[in-house]
Design a protein around this motif. Structure first.
Motif, PDB file in Angstrom:
ATOM      1  N   LYS A  17     -35.250 -15.987 -18.514  1.00 53.04           N
ATOM      2  CA  LYS A  17     -35.538 -14.818 -19.148  1.00 53.04           C
ATOM      3  C   LYS A  17     -34.102 -13.894 -19.252  1.00 53.04           C
ATOM      4  O   LYS A  17     -33.887 -13.354 -20.460  1.00 53.04           O
ATOM      5  N   TYR A  18     -33.450 -14.183 -18.407  1.00 52.99           N
ATOM      6  CA  TYR A  18     -31.938 -13.229 -18.483  1.00 52.99           C
ATOM      7  C   TYR A  18     -30.876 -14.469 -18.306  1.00 52.99           C
ATOM      8  O   TYR A  18     -29.952 -14.473 -17.255  1.00 52.99           O
ATOM      9  N   PRO A  19     -30.868 -15.171 -19.233  1.00 52.78           N
ATOM     10  CA  PRO A  19     -29.563 -16.341 -19.067  1.00 52.78           C
ATOM     11  C   PRO A  19     -28.021 -15.771 -18.912  1.00 52.78           C
ATOM     12  O   PRO A  19     -27.214 -16.670 -18.686  1.00 52.78           O
ATOM     13  N   THR A  20     -28.106 -14.517 -19.479  1.00 54.33           N
ATOM     14  CA  THR A  20     -26.735 -14.046 -19.483  1.00 54.33           C
ATOM     15  C   THR A  20     -26.300 -13.238 -18.522  1.00 54.33           C
ATOM     16  O   THR A  20     -25.068 -12.695 -18.028  1.00 54.33           O
ATOM     17  N   HIS A  21     -27.335 -12.885 -17.577  1.00 55.14           N
ATOM     18  CA  HIS A  21     -27.154 -11.963 -16.229  1.00 55.14           C
ATOM     19  C   HIS A  21     -26.314 -12.572 -15.445  1.00 55.14           C
ATOM     20  O   HIS A  21     -26.106 -13.811 -15.269  1.00 55.14           O
ATOM     21  N   GLU A  22     -25.383 -11.967 -14.610  1.00 59.17           N
ATOM     22  CA  GLU A  22     -24.562 -12.384 -13.656  1.00 59.17           C
ATOM     23  C   GLU A  22     -24.988 -13.208 -12.730  1.00 59.17           C
ATOM     24  O   GLU A  22     -24.366 -14.257 -12.113  1.00 59.17           O
ATOM     25  N   LEU A  23     -26.206 -13.095 -12.168  1.00 62.13           N
ATOM     26  CA  LEU A  23     -26.991 -13.889 -11.351  1.00 62.13           C
ATOM     27  C   LEU A  23     -27.577 -15.063 -11.729  1.00 62.13           C
ATOM     28  O   LEU A  23     -28.140 -15.804 -11.079  1.00 62.13           O
ATOM     29  N   ALA A  24     -27.610 -15.349 -13.247  1.00 60.29           N
ATOM     30  CA  ALA A  24     -28.441 -16.251 -13.661  1.00 60.29           C
ATOM     31  C   ALA A  24     -28.178 -17.699 -13.206  1.00 60.29           C
ATOM     32  O   ALA A  24     -28.973 -18.647 -12.989  1.00 60.29           O
ATOM     33  N   ASN A  25     -26.756 -18.014 -13.011  1.00 54.60           N
ATOM     34  CA  ASN A  25     -26.522 -19.410 -12.405  1.00 54.60           C
ATOM     35  C   ASN A  25     -26.284 -19.659 -11.219  1.00 54.60           C
ATOM     36  O   ASN A  25     -25.601 -20.527 -10.657  1.00 54.60           O
ATOM     37  N   SER A  26     -26.321 -18.629 -10.301  1.00 54.59           N
ATOM     38  CA  SER A  26     -25.967 -18.475  -8.837  1.00 54.59           C
ATOM     39  C   SER A  26     -26.696 -19.531  -8.205  1.00 54.59           C
ATOM     40  O   SER A  26     -25.962 -20.162  -7.480  1.00 54.59           O
ATOM     41  N   HIS A  27     -28.002 -19.648  -8.397  1.00 54.27           N
ATOM     42  CA  HIS A  27     -28.644 -20.736  -7.542  1.00 54.27           C
ATOM     43  C   HIS A  27     -28.149 -22.025  -8.013  1.00 54.27           C
ATOM     44  O   HIS A  27     -28.142 -23.114  -7.260  1.00 54.27           O
ATOM     45  N   ARG A  28     -27.686 -22.375  -9.280  1.00 55.24           N
ATOM     46  CA  ARG A  28     -27.266 -23.662  -9.610  1.00 55.24           C
ATOM     47  C   ARG A  28     -25.844 -24.087  -9.136  1.00 55.24           C
ATOM     48  O   ARG A  28     -25.527 -25.320  -9.133  1.00 55.24           O
ATOM     49  N   ARG A  29     -25.407 -23.078  -8.415  1.00 53.72           N
ATOM     50  CA  ARG A  29     -23.782 -23.290  -7.891  1.00 53.72           C
ATOM     51  C   ARG A  29     -24.074 -23.679  -6.527  1.00 53.72           C
ATOM     52  O   ARG A  29     -22.869 -24.243  -6.059  1.00 53.72           O
ATOM     53  N   LEU A  30     -25.075 -23.613  -5.991  1.00 52.60           N
ATOM     54  CA  LEU A  30     -25.142 -24.183  -4.483  1.00 52.60           C
ATOM     55  C   LEU A  30     -25.345 -25.572  -4.513  1.00 52.60           C
ATOM     56  O   LEU A  30     -25.934 -26.215  -5.232  1.00 52.60           O
ATOM     57  N   LYS A  31     -24.507 -26.303  -3.638  1.00 47.29           N
ATOM     58  CA  LYS A  31     -24.475 -27.723  -3.545  1.00 47.29           C
ATOM     59  C   LYS A  31     -25.925 -28.184  -3.126  1.00 47.29           C
ATOM     60  O   LYS A  31     -26.367 -27.787  -1.911  1.00 47.29           O
ATOM     61  N   LEU A  32     -26.398 -29.076  -3.582  1.00 42.18           N
ATOM     62  CA  LEU A  32     -27.387 -29.961  -3.191  1.00 42.18           C
ATOM     63  C   LEU A  32     -26.989 -30.912  -1.993  1.00 42.18           C
ATOM     64  O   LEU A  32     -25.997 -31.433  -1.938  1.00 42.18           O
ATOM     65  N   TYR A  33     -27.998 -31.163  -1.135  1.00 39.26           N
ATOM     66  CA  TYR A  33     -27.856 -32.232  -0.070  1.00 39.26           C
ATOM     67  C   TYR A  33     -27.938 -33.372  -0.549  1.00 39.26           C
ATOM     68  O   TYR A  33     -28.743 -33.866  -1.033  1.00 39.26           O
ATOM     69  N   THR A  34     -26.896 -34.256  -0.363  1.00 39.49           N
ATOM     70  CA  THR A  34     -26.805 -35.636  -0.595  1.00 39.49           C
ATOM     71  C   THR A  34     -26.587 -36.809   0.329  1.00 39.49           C
ATOM     72  O   THR A  34     -26.619 -37.958  -0.024  1.00 39.49           O
ATOM     73  N   GLY A  35     -26.959 -36.331   1.466  1.00 39.00           N
ATOM     74  CA  GLY A  35     -27.002 -36.866   2.760  1.00 39.00           C
ATOM     75  C   GLY A  35     -28.083 -37.973   2.917  1.00 39.00           C
ATOM     76  O   GLY A  35     -28.885 -38.145   2.298  1.00 39.00           O
ATOM     77  N   PRO A  36     -28.160 -38.503   4.225  1.00 40.70           N
ATOM     78  CA  PRO A  36     -29.292 -39.438   4.717  1.00 40.70           C
ATOM     79  C   PRO A  36     -30.540 -38.291   4.603  1.00 40.70           C
ATOM     80  O   PRO A  36     -30.621 -37.400   5.017  1.00 40.70           O
ATOM     81  N   LYS A  37     -31.697 -39.124   4.213  1.00 42.52           N
ATOM     82  CA  LYS A  37     -32.973 -38.236   4.205  1.00 42.52           C
ATOM     83  C   LYS A  37     -33.742 -38.550   5.473  1.00 42.52           C
ATOM     84  O   LYS A  37     -33.322 -39.528   6.302  1.00 42.52           O
ATOM     85  N   ASN A  38     -34.543 -37.612   5.683  1.00 43.42           N
ATOM     86  CA  ASN A  38     -35.824 -37.629   6.713  1.00 43.42           C
ATOM     87  C   ASN A  38     -34.930 -37.499   8.099  1.00 43.42           C
ATOM     88  O   ASN A  38     -35.549 -38.531   8.861  1.00 43.42           O
ATOM     89  N   CYS A  39     -34.003 -36.597   8.148  1.00 47.72           N
ATOM     90  CA  CYS A  39     -33.232 -36.663   9.478  1.00 47.72           C
ATOM     91  C   CYS A  39     -33.075 -35.412   9.866  1.00 47.72           C
ATOM     92  O   CYS A  39     -33.156 -34.603   8.826  1.00 47.72           O
ATOM     93  N   LYS A  40     -32.515 -34.963  11.024  1.00 48.83           N
ATOM     94  CA  LYS A  40     -32.225 -33.591  11.377  1.00 48.83           C
ATOM     95  C   LYS A  40     -30.995 -33.000  10.428  1.00 48.83           C
ATOM     96  O   LYS A  40     -31.182 -31.730  10.135  1.00 48.83           O
ATOM     97  N   GLU A  41     -30.167 -33.714   9.922  1.00 53.66           N
ATOM     98  CA  GLU A  41     -29.156 -33.416   9.018  1.00 53.66           C
ATOM     99  C   GLU A  41     -29.580 -32.712   7.789  1.00 53.66           C
ATOM    100  O   GLU A  41     -29.260 -31.723   7.512  1.00 53.66           O
ATOM    101  N   GLU A  42     -30.647 -33.299   7.334  1.00 57.03           N
ATOM    102  CA  GLU A  42     -31.320 -32.960   6.254  1.00 57.03           C
ATOM    103  C   GLU A  42     -31.932 -31.689   6.357  1.00 57.03           C
ATOM    104  O   GLU A  42     -32.194 -30.561   5.596  1.00 57.03           O
ATOM    105  N   LEU A  43     -32.785 -31.266   7.586  1.00 61.51           N
ATOM    106  CA  LEU A  43     -33.360 -30.355   7.882  1.00 61.51           C
ATOM    107  C   LEU A  43     -32.580 -29.160   7.879  1.00 61.51           C
ATOM    108  O   LEU A  43     -32.700 -27.926   7.371  1.00 61.51           O
ATOM    109  N   VAL A  44     -31.313 -29.275   8.587  1.00 61.54           N
ATOM    110  CA  VAL A  44     -30.347 -28.096   8.549  1.00 61.54           C
ATOM    111  C   VAL A  44     -30.061 -27.649   7.359  1.00 61.54           C
ATOM    112  O   VAL A  44     -29.912 -26.567   7.074  1.00 61.54           O
TER     113      VAL A  44
END
Length: 233
Positions: free
Chosen positions: A165-192
């Motif tokens: 709805k607000y693609p030009t707002h300064e917050l619009a892409n904030s969540h997309r800048r967060l790094k996604l977890y790419t490590g091993p799955k189904n472990c405590k590291e993923e939980l944290v």
């Protein structure tokens, strides 16, 4: 407002009622025993149309899921009592109250039952079950992973709604800048990593909500609920 333990109801009725909630469906599919643990630490809240469930500034231990009826979100008690148009509506199956849980902060909105309609029923789940990432005495690692995956998915979806709805707002892409977890799955590291990501997303969503609450942003359509599916307390 009426509070009842889920043990006060027949089990088959509880299962049908909670089937609308993705989290409970996912956990039950993984482990019936873990599903039972959640049921024992949950309660059903019934309230009448127009009755307040949460108040801005409240502090408690619950995260909520709407199972029946409709709720309205207001920036505070004054806005709720004045009859102002709600900032958003919450519909069955939606989670709310998780921002307060994730950020360990007081409630940032007042939530009341829609003034017209049926009795409202809300499931309240004791969020202390999920807070300690080192404690697996009641909820095991797979269950906590399901919970935080659900939280991250829900938060990202809401932020994408804002962005659309607000693609030009300064917050619009904030969540997309967060790094996604790419490590091993189904472990405590993923939980944290998921818990950290959920907190970061919650902070961004709270910033968006402050924009709407201050009147800095206004929906183009007459009904804000078309795109503000829920503003979490």
């Amino acid at each position: 407002m009426d509070y009842k333990a889920l043990s006060d109801f027949p089990r088959d009725a509880v299962d049908r009622l909670l089937n609308v909630i993705h989290l409970f469906r996912d956990i039950r599919a993984t482990s019936e025993w873990q599903y039972d643990v959640l049921l024992k630490r949950s309660r059903l809240v019934s309230l009448n149309p127009g009755e307040a469930l949460l108040h801005s500034g409240d502090v408690d231990q619950w995260v909520y899921f709407l199972v029946r009826g409709e709720l309205q979100v207001h920036v505070d008690d004054a806005a709720a009592s004045s009859g102002d148009r709600p900032l958003a509506e919450i519909r069955p199956g939606e989670v709310f109250g998780d921002l307060s849980m994730l950020l360990a902060e007081p409630r940032s909105a007042t939530i009341v039952g829609a003034p017209v309609g049926q009795e409202i029923q809300v499931l309240a789940v004791d969020c202390t079950l999920f807070g300690d990432l080192e404690d697996f005495s009641l909820l095991q690692l797979p269950t906590k992973l399901v919970f935080y995956r659900n939280m991250v998915h829900s938060l990202r979806w809401k932020l994408e709604v804002y962005r659309s709805k607000y693609p030009t707002h300064e917050l619009a892409n904030s969540h997309r800048r967060l790094k996604l977890y790419t490590g091993p799955k189904n472990c405590k590291e993923e939980l944290v990593a998921l818990a950290d990501q959920a907190r970061d997303l919650a902070r961004i969503l709270l910033d968006w909500n402050a924009e709407f609450g201050s009147g800095q942003l206004v929906a183009e359509e007459s009904d804000m609920s078309d795109f503000l599916e829920s503003i979490l307390s």
